[in-house]
Write a protein that holds these residues in place. Sequence first.
Motif, PDB file in Angstrom:
ATOM      1  N   ILE A  23      86.953   2.234 -25.187  1.00 49.91           N
ATOM      2  CA  ILE A  23      86.924   0.963 -24.454  1.00 49.91           C
ATOM      3  C   ILE A  23      87.089  -0.200 -25.426  1.00 49.91           C
ATOM      4  CG2 ILE A  23      85.407  -0.586 -23.148  1.00 49.91           C
ATOM      5  CD1 ILE A  23      84.347   1.914 -21.694  1.00 49.91           C
ATOM      6  N   ASP A  24      86.411  -0.117 -26.585  1.00 52.84           N
ATOM      7  CA  ASP A  24      86.569  -1.160 -27.601  1.00 52.84           C
ATOM      8  C   ASP A  24      88.027  -1.262 -28.049  1.00 52.84           C
ATOM      9  OD1 ASP A  24      83.910  -1.730 -27.504  1.00 52.84           O
ATOM     10  OD2 ASP A  24      83.382  -0.510 -29.256  1.00 52.84           O
ATOM     11  N   MET A  25      88.665  -0.116 -28.243  1.00 57.57           N
ATOM     12  CA  MET A  25      90.070  -0.118 -28.662  1.00 57.57           C
ATOM     13  C   MET A  25      90.960  -0.701 -27.576  1.00 57.57           C
ATOM     14  SD  MET A  25      90.214   3.622 -30.480  1.00 57.57           S
ATOM     15  CE  MET A  25      91.955   3.543 -30.843  1.00 57.57           C
ATOM     16  N   ALA A  26      90.656  -0.357 -26.325  1.00 55.99           N
ATOM     17  CA  ALA A  26      91.435  -0.904 -25.217  1.00 55.99           C
ATOM     18  C   ALA A  26      91.256  -2.408 -25.124  1.00 55.99           C
ATOM     19  CB  ALA A  26      91.018  -0.232 -23.907  1.00 55.99           C
ATOM     20  N   ASP A  27      90.042  -2.890 -25.377  1.00 56.92           N
ATOM     21  CA  ASP A  27      89.778  -4.336 -25.366  1.00 56.92           C
ATOM     22  C   ASP A  27      90.604  -5.050 -26.432  1.00 56.92           C
ATOM     23  OD1 ASP A  27      86.249  -4.250 -24.470  1.00 56.92           O
ATOM     24  OD2 ASP A  27      88.051  -4.375 -23.238  1.00 56.92           O
ATOM     25  N   GLU A  28      90.682  -4.436 -27.625  1.00 58.77           N
ATOM     26  CA  GLU A  28      91.500  -5.015 -28.688  1.00 58.77           C
ATOM     27  C   GLU A  28      92.952  -5.101 -28.248  1.00 58.77           C
ATOM     28  OE1 GLU A  28      90.855  -6.358 -31.735  1.00 58.77           O
ATOM     29  OE2 GLU A  28      88.779  -6.302 -31.050  1.00 58.77           O
ATOM     30  N   SER A  29      93.404  -4.062 -27.574  1.00 63.30           N
ATOM     31  CA  SER A  29      94.784  -4.049 -27.088  1.00 63.30           C
ATOM     32  C   SER A  29      95.022  -5.166 -26.085  1.00 63.30           C
ATOM     33  CB  SER A  29      95.079  -2.686 -26.449  1.00 63.30           C
ATOM     34  OG  SER A  29      96.332  -2.679 -25.816  1.00 63.30           O
TER      35      SER A  29
END
Length: 540
Positions: A23-29
């Motif tokens: 989820i953190d990675m998706a938020d960065e995206s």
Amino acid sequence: MDSKNFEKKMETISPFELKNRLIDMADESLKKTARTMLNAGRGNPNWIATTPREAFFLLGQFGLEECRRIMNLPEGIAGIPEKSGIASRFEAFLKKNNAAHGAQLLEQTYNYLLMQHAADPDSLVHEWAEAIIGDQYPVPDRILHFTEILVQDYLAQEMCDNRPPRGTYDLFTTEGGTAAMCYVFDSLQENFLLNKGDSIFLMVPVFTPYIEIPQLSRYQFNMTEIHANRMTDDGFHLWQYTDEDIDRLKDPSVKALFVTNPSNPPSYALSPETMARIVNIVKNDNPNLMVITDDVYGTFSPHFRSFMAELPHNTLCVYSFSKYFGATGWRDAVIALHEDNIFDKQIARLPKEKREELNRRYSSLTLEPAKLKFIDRMVADSRQVALNHTAGLSLPQQMQMSLFASFALLDKENKYKQKMMEIIEKRLHALWDNTGFTLLKDPLRVGYYTEIDMLVWARKFYGDEFVEYLKRTYSPLNVVFRLAKETSLVLLNGGGFDGPEWSIRASLANLNEKDYAVIGQGIKRILDEYAKAWKKTMEK
């Protein structure tokens, strides 16, 4: 640390903890694009059953009226419901509010209990009024009297396909299926039914806590996994078990079998042939086998038959209302154990010193602790025995559970079930149709989740050499990491559920149909990009 090594390390953590990193990675995206994050990593549904909730809130109005009858102070203080004459006042309330949302379900549930179970009207309505207000401790602590009647009938309908075995089930309401799992493991060990080093079998893929809990230092069971590794002749997963693996249960040293049916993931019911084989093994080879079955997804399968129906004397069933009724926040679940069961018999057969130890443990509850049923021991254990007098699920939760159960019982045409199955089926096809992969027809598929083995499709589209290239070049987690980082799609790794290492698991419950089309396209794009990179290496 390079990405492959990082992904390899992340394979060791729970997929539900991995989800937070994704989820953190998706938020960065998202910060770099105008995309919306699509999280199909958790099975929390994006629907609710409205009618049972409407009945619940309408009943709340009646409960407050009853309290104010007794005392009504301007400071906002009222009394508590009075039993005498409460049924006639309830009938008058329904007549006055007959057009209100939820009134019909309340009236039908009331009449159902009067007509089908000869309920005393005042006792019934008084239990409901106190339950909705929540002014008392749960009594009986295991489950309220009329809640037990409704949930008994509900389980007979939904878990036994309206063909329950003879006798009755004792029920224990719990704070969701997760609490039920904790109580089951704890009481099995406290009562010497399972001890450290004992052999248990686990049917996988499975909800991850069933893998992790037995390995904790307090349990340390000797766990053997049975994998759903049957394939068709042309290489497609059936998500079923081989006869050879099932036959390993014949060994009498195997104390318990843990099964999630239908599975989580890949969301398939056990085949009737496998069910029959296990029943036959218990009856002829391993009569003391304890079967612990988690059947939360059974309500999404037409004519579902649980082990609690097929093997009532050996089975402890955990069922949660959370998924079917969109009620994960209600924490409503139940443990069902037949009144005549192997758990009680095994306790009675324990060596004298262990029976005496258990008698001391439960001596504060009864003058005859040896006669205490296993399910009542679970209730006591859930509150460290000493707090047994305050055990039990909160009364408002039990009231909502009652209304969930009656809603399904009174839906004679199964309109709700059919619509639930239709919603999931459309989402399933939206995802698979956009991957370009083939979804085999299978009446045992429930579809609440779907599990996609990327190596199956890599082999189908590009051959064995490509599969070996993927294994050599990437970690199995690379797919879910790339989906999160590049496309803001959060899925879980099937390997975290002890499924195929290169599989990915998507919940079909918590996004809209069009979102699953996007997920399908994202999966296909990544596989194609892998193939493109592979072909470049072949050109060198």
